[in-house]
Scaffold this motif. Structure first.
Motif, mmCIF file in Angstrom:
data_model
loop_
_atom_site.group_PDB
_atom_site.id
_atom_site.type_symbol
_atom_site.label_atom_id
_atom_site.label_comp_id
_atom_site.label_asym_id
_atom_site.label_seq_id
_atom_site.Cartn_x
_atom_site.Cartn_y
_atom_site.Cartn_z
ATOM 1 N N UNK A 103 2.612 0.545 2.824
ATOM 2 C CA UNK A 103 1.327 0.608 2.099
ATOM 3 C C UNK A 103 0.246 1.222 2.987
ATOM 4 N N UNK A 104 -0.636 2.021 2.381
ATOM 5 C CA UNK A 104 -1.742 2.621 3.121
ATOM 6 C C UNK A 104 -3.023 1.818 2.930
ATOM 7 N N UNK A 105 -3.111 1.069 1.804
ATOM 8 C CA UNK A 105 -4.290 0.267 1.496
ATOM 9 C C UNK A 105 -3.859 -1.135 1.104
ATOM 10 N N UNK A 106 -4.674 -2.121 1.450
ATOM 11 C CA UNK A 106 -4.379 -3.516 1.134
ATOM 12 C C UNK A 106 -4.435 -3.735 -0.369
ATOM 13 N N UNK A 107 -3.452 -4.444 -0.893
ATOM 14 C CA UNK A 107 -3.420 -4.723 -2.328
ATOM 15 C C UNK A 107 -4.425 -5.787 -2.734
ATOM 16 N N UNK A 108 -4.916 -6.574 -1.782
ATOM 17 C CA UNK A 108 -5.877 -7.633 -2.102
ATOM 18 C C UNK A 108 -7.342 -7.165 -1.993
ATOM 19 N N UNK A 109 -7.686 -6.522 -0.862
ATOM 20 C CA UNK A 109 -9.106 -6.165 -0.663
ATOM 21 C C UNK A 109 -9.374 -4.660 -0.667
ATOM 22 N N UNK A 110 -8.319 -3.830 -0.659
ATOM 23 C CA UNK A 110 -8.500 -2.387 -0.715
ATOM 24 C C UNK A 110 -8.777 -1.706 0.611
ATOM 25 N N UNK A 111 -8.810 -2.464 1.701
ATOM 26 C CA UNK A 111 -9.079 -1.874 3.023
ATOM 27 C C UNK A 111 -7.932 -0.981 3.464
ATOM 28 N N UNK A 112 -8.258 0.045 4.229
ATOM 29 C CA UNK A 112 -7.215 0.910 4.788
ATOM 30 C C UNK A 112 -6.416 0.123 5.814
ATOM 31 N N UNK A 113 -5.102 0.244 5.748
ATOM 32 C CA UNK A 113 -4.221 -0.454 6.683
ATOM 33 C C UNK A 113 -3.967 0.427 7.898
ATOM 34 N N UNK A 114 -3.793 -0.181 9.051
ATOM 35 C CA UNK A 114 -3.572 0.582 10.291
ATOM 36 C C UNK A 114 -2.149 1.036 10.404
#
Length: 145
Positions: A134-145
């Motif tokens: 995943x590139x973005x969090x499914x809960x808060x939408x933040x970009x994942x590292x």
């Protein structure tokens, strides 16, 4: 940033780099301030000419700071090290001779998210578990590292 005695206060529902370990509950801080005769006189003169009424601004800044300090102290008393979703509210009482300034939020216990957790697909903003790719969090939408 040491979390032992420091209370982190934010207006957001999460803190980047930390996860909520436990929700303690609502906390508040409150103060009631009144203007003395001299302060009301100065404010009255300033209001005749328009613009900022500096004597009231000073009182409101003091009231805000005091309510925030009390919020942090109440959070500390219930074992929290952070307060999320903090908000402020004001009300006039006693026929506008005094103002109530309150701050409130949700007391929580937070812990830093380690690199190990982040590498396993855990969001560094809210702590939610995501799939590795995943590139973005499914809960808060933040970009994942």
């Amino acid at each position: 940033m040491g979390l032992s005695s420091e209370i982190i206060v934010v207006t957001t529902p999460t803190i980047a780099g930390y996860r909520v370990v436990r929700v303690v509950g609502p906390v508040y801080g409150m103060t009631i301030r009144s203007r003395g005769i001299g302060g009301k006189f100065v404010a009255g003169i300033q209001s005749m000419f328009g613009g900022e009424i500096t004597s009231y601004v000073s009182e409101l800044e003091n009231a805000r700071r005091e309510s925030l300090e009390r919020l942090m102290e109440n959070a500390r008393k219930v074992g929290a090290n952070a307060v999320l979703n903090t908000d402020f509210e004001t009300s006039d009482i006693l026929q506008s001779t005094a103002i109530v300034f309150s701050s409130y939020g949700t007391a929580v216990v937070i812990a830093p998210i380690g690199q190990e957790e982040a590498s396993k697909g855990r969001c560094s903003n809210c702590g939610a578990q995501n799939v590795q790719e995943a590139r973005f969090c499914t809960k808060c939408g933040s970009a994942l590292q």
